[in-house]
Design an enzyme around this catalytic site. Sequence first.
Site, PDB file in Angstrom:
ATOM      1  N   LYS A 158       0.827  -1.220   0.000  1.00  0.00           N
ATOM      2  CA  LYS A 158       0.000   0.000   0.000  1.00  0.00           C
ATOM      3  C   LYS A 158       0.858   1.266   0.000  1.00  0.00           C
ATOM      4  CE  LYS A 158      -1.072   0.276   4.947  1.00  0.00           C
ATOM      5  NZ  LYS A 158      -0.152  -0.468   5.695  1.00  0.00           N
ATOM      6  N   GLN A 190       1.824   9.698  -1.354  1.00  0.00           N
ATOM      7  CA  GLN A 190       2.409   9.067  -2.551  1.00  0.00           C
ATOM      8  C   GLN A 190       1.399   9.004  -3.691  1.00  0.00           C
ATOM      9  OE1 GLN A 190       4.000   5.302  -0.968  1.00  0.00           O
ATOM     10  NE2 GLN A 190       6.082   6.111  -1.249  1.00  0.00           N
ATOM     11  N   GLY A 200      13.448   9.249   3.678  1.00  0.00           N
ATOM     12  CA  GLY A 200      13.014   7.860   3.808  1.00  0.00           C
ATOM     13  C   GLY A 200      11.517   7.691   3.638  1.00  0.00           C
ATOM     14  N   GLY A 232       9.745   7.812   0.981  1.00  0.00           N
ATOM     15  CA  GLY A 232       9.373   7.071  -0.219  1.00  0.00           C
ATOM     16  C   GLY A 232       9.096   7.989  -1.390  1.00  0.00           C
ATOM     17  N   LYS A 233       9.940   8.964  -1.590  1.00  0.00           N
ATOM     18  CA  LYS A 233       9.748   9.898  -2.705  1.00  0.00           C
ATOM     19  C   LYS A 233      10.084   9.224  -4.038  1.00  0.00           C
ATOM     20  CE  LYS A 233      12.302  13.072  -0.603  1.00  0.00           C
ATOM     21  NZ  LYS A 233      12.232  12.618   0.784  1.00  0.00           N
ATOM     22  N   SER A 234      11.142   8.394  -4.029  1.00  0.00           N
ATOM     23  CA  SER A 234      11.577   7.798  -5.298  1.00  0.00           C
ATOM     24  C   SER A 234      10.443   7.033  -5.978  1.00  0.00           C
ATOM     25  CB  SER A 234      12.741   6.841  -5.076  1.00  0.00           C
ATOM     26  OG  SER A 234      13.629   7.367  -4.134  1.00  0.00           O
ATOM     27  N   CYS A 240      11.405  18.470  23.797  1.00  0.00           N
ATOM     28  CA  CYS A 240      11.402  17.274  22.955  1.00  0.00           C
ATOM     29  C   CYS A 240      12.199  17.588  21.679  1.00  0.00           C
ATOM     30  CB  CYS A 240       9.960  16.926  22.602  1.00  0.00           C
ATOM     31  SG  CYS A 240       9.816  15.693  21.318  1.00  0.00           S
ATOM     32  N   CYS A 277       5.693  12.270  20.689  1.00  0.00           N
ATOM     33  CA  CYS A 277       7.034  11.728  20.472  1.00  0.00           C
ATOM     34  C   CYS A 277       7.094  10.259  20.891  1.00  0.00           C
ATOM     35  CB  CYS A 277       8.039  12.561  21.277  1.00  0.00           C
ATOM     36  SG  CYS A 277       9.724  11.991  21.168  1.00  0.00           S
TER      37      CYS A 277
END
Length: 624
Positions: A81, A86, A106, A108-110, A443, A461
């Site tokens: 999914k 995206q 990280g 998931g742009k690619s 934080c 957090c």
Amino acid sequence: MAQLPVEKELNKIDAELRIVEEDIDKLQERKTTLLKRKQALKEKANEEATKKLASQDWESNDFPWTKKLYQTLKDAFHIEKFRPMQLSAMNATLKGHDVILIMPTGGGKSLCYQLPALVSDGITLVITPLVSLMEDQLASLEKLGIEAAKLNASSSKEEVNMVHLAMTDAKSSLKLLYVTPEKLAKSKRFMTKLQKMYQIKRFACVAVDEVHCCSQWGHDFRPDYKYLGVLRSLFPTVPIVGLTATATLNVTNDVQKMLNMKNSLVFKASFNRPNLYYEVRIKPSTQKECIDELVQLLTNRFHGQSGIIYTTSVKDCDQLASELRQQKCRVASYHASLEPADRTEVHTGWRENRYQAVVATIAFGMGIDKPDVRFVIHHSISKSMENFYQESGRAGRDDLQACCIVYWRLSDLFRLSTMVFTEQTGLRNLYAMAAYCLDPERCRREIIASHFDERWESSSCNKMCDHCSKDSTSAEINIVEHLTTLRQILERAEEQQVRVTAQKLIDAWQNTGQVSLRLPDFKKAAKLPRDKCESILAHFLLEGYLKEDFHFTPYSTISYLLLGERAHFINKEITMKVEASSVDEAEKASSSRGKTTRKQSTTHSAAAKKSKVEDCLIDVSDSD
Ligand SMILES: Nc1ncnc2c1ncn2[C@@H]1O[C@H](COP(=O)(O)OP(=O)(O)OP(=O)(O)O)[C@@H](O)[C@H]1O
Ligand SMILES: [Mg+2]
Ligand SMILES: [Zn+2]
């Protein structure tokens, strides 16, 4: 005297000309008003069109390509999914719109250009700033059996010919072509091929990865990215998608201008990486202790796990790697001075877990995508929060827990400041990074969020930072007397016409080092642990009570300290938050005169229990 007929006519013409000039002025004015109005209306129309576009349901599953998209996601990428944003980004590009996608490292742009590339006819051109990034992506795509190629300065003749052929061959199954921006800027032959590819309708999409490099406001400006502006005019119907993890509103606007994007859609996902644990440690004062601590981390806490250790310079990088290797750690160094073949060897060795960690400069950065990186250690602070976010973002890309540790030491701040002070916002960016390290209770995620203009509830957090996990308690102390001491030392230095670095200043403050700088009345001075002196001095610097003064020598740049603007307007108090535990320590160290009252504040109920510690940390012992 009567006027001659010629003179009469001349006067008449002059009079008429004056009227014409006035008319021209009026018309010019009218023209300017109309042009302004036209521009405003155009902008409004654009805005409305963009709003209308943005309000469409881009998450919809009703596009002609939807079925194929899901099928290919499963078959080619083995992913079940989409992650947030995206699908929207893909639908918008497949519809032919320009898109800017801002998604955490990280995130998931690619996939957002790789998957549409497989679903579309023709080739998607991917522009990436680093060769290492290109290699990384090609290695992953090769594993998945997806046809991709690259062109960069070290491509062989055969490789270039093969790619050029594939670009214009309707039967070729090449889907993704990775190039550096330099390739576009410098190779006319390549541009001609692109034009041909466009004419025969094989040019599917342009993806500009790490698109913040286009903007001078970004933290990683690359002059060659400027050239990308021509793509829009040369290939008007090809959608452009720009991707980045770090773009403020300013940078986004600038990027849209630089790339000549029209009505581009901006999709922004939350910056947060819930699986990353953020931690700051005080860097030991000697290199040996520091190495020992790193060895402990590599062999115990991160035993059998993969990671990256960032350093500042090529020299540090090689030295640290060599010292760690002497302690039997499996590490290799990676920096810009390595030969391309060595770089590939290190990168591959690390991907295949022959090396536990890469000791690297920022040359090993953007786009490095090893899924199981369990730790990113900054042996020295980054030069900005943007850099830190991106570098630490190499960790935990498989969504499993990973650690991002920064080692803080004041001397690193000055090493970096001499490198960045000539950049427009260099010092401001660096000080923001220092403030992240020095904050005793907030934080860490909250600090990152506010830096990227995002709202954040610290309870979200989930105890995934050092402060939240131990419910950090802080106390406020008044450090005004320390500023008085430092002022006296700086005044002495000025009288003697000597400049002082931070280290010299702290030496004098501790009644050591150059004798002439020490205060005769040391009774009033602080005898604090050096770490404490460093944090107080850093606080004065970040708050503008002290400022850096840079001087060039033939071999280096040196940062000296002077009183800052704010030092001239001090009240009775300058407060600084410190960890409550460190107040205890100071209290133990202090003797008779230290009037110390204390209450604590905790991260989660700060307002409820916050108060002051007056005059604490002032040691009047005569012990030196
Ligand atoms: N929908 C998804 N589900 C599971 N994993 C995914 C999904 N999309 C991407 N990934 C994986 O996430 C990892 C990181 O993706 P990617 O390299 O595209 O990150 P990025 O957003 O480009 O980050 P960076 O800014 O650091 O370059 C990759 O291993 C990728 O396969
Ligand atoms: Mg990426
Ligand atoms: Zn936290």
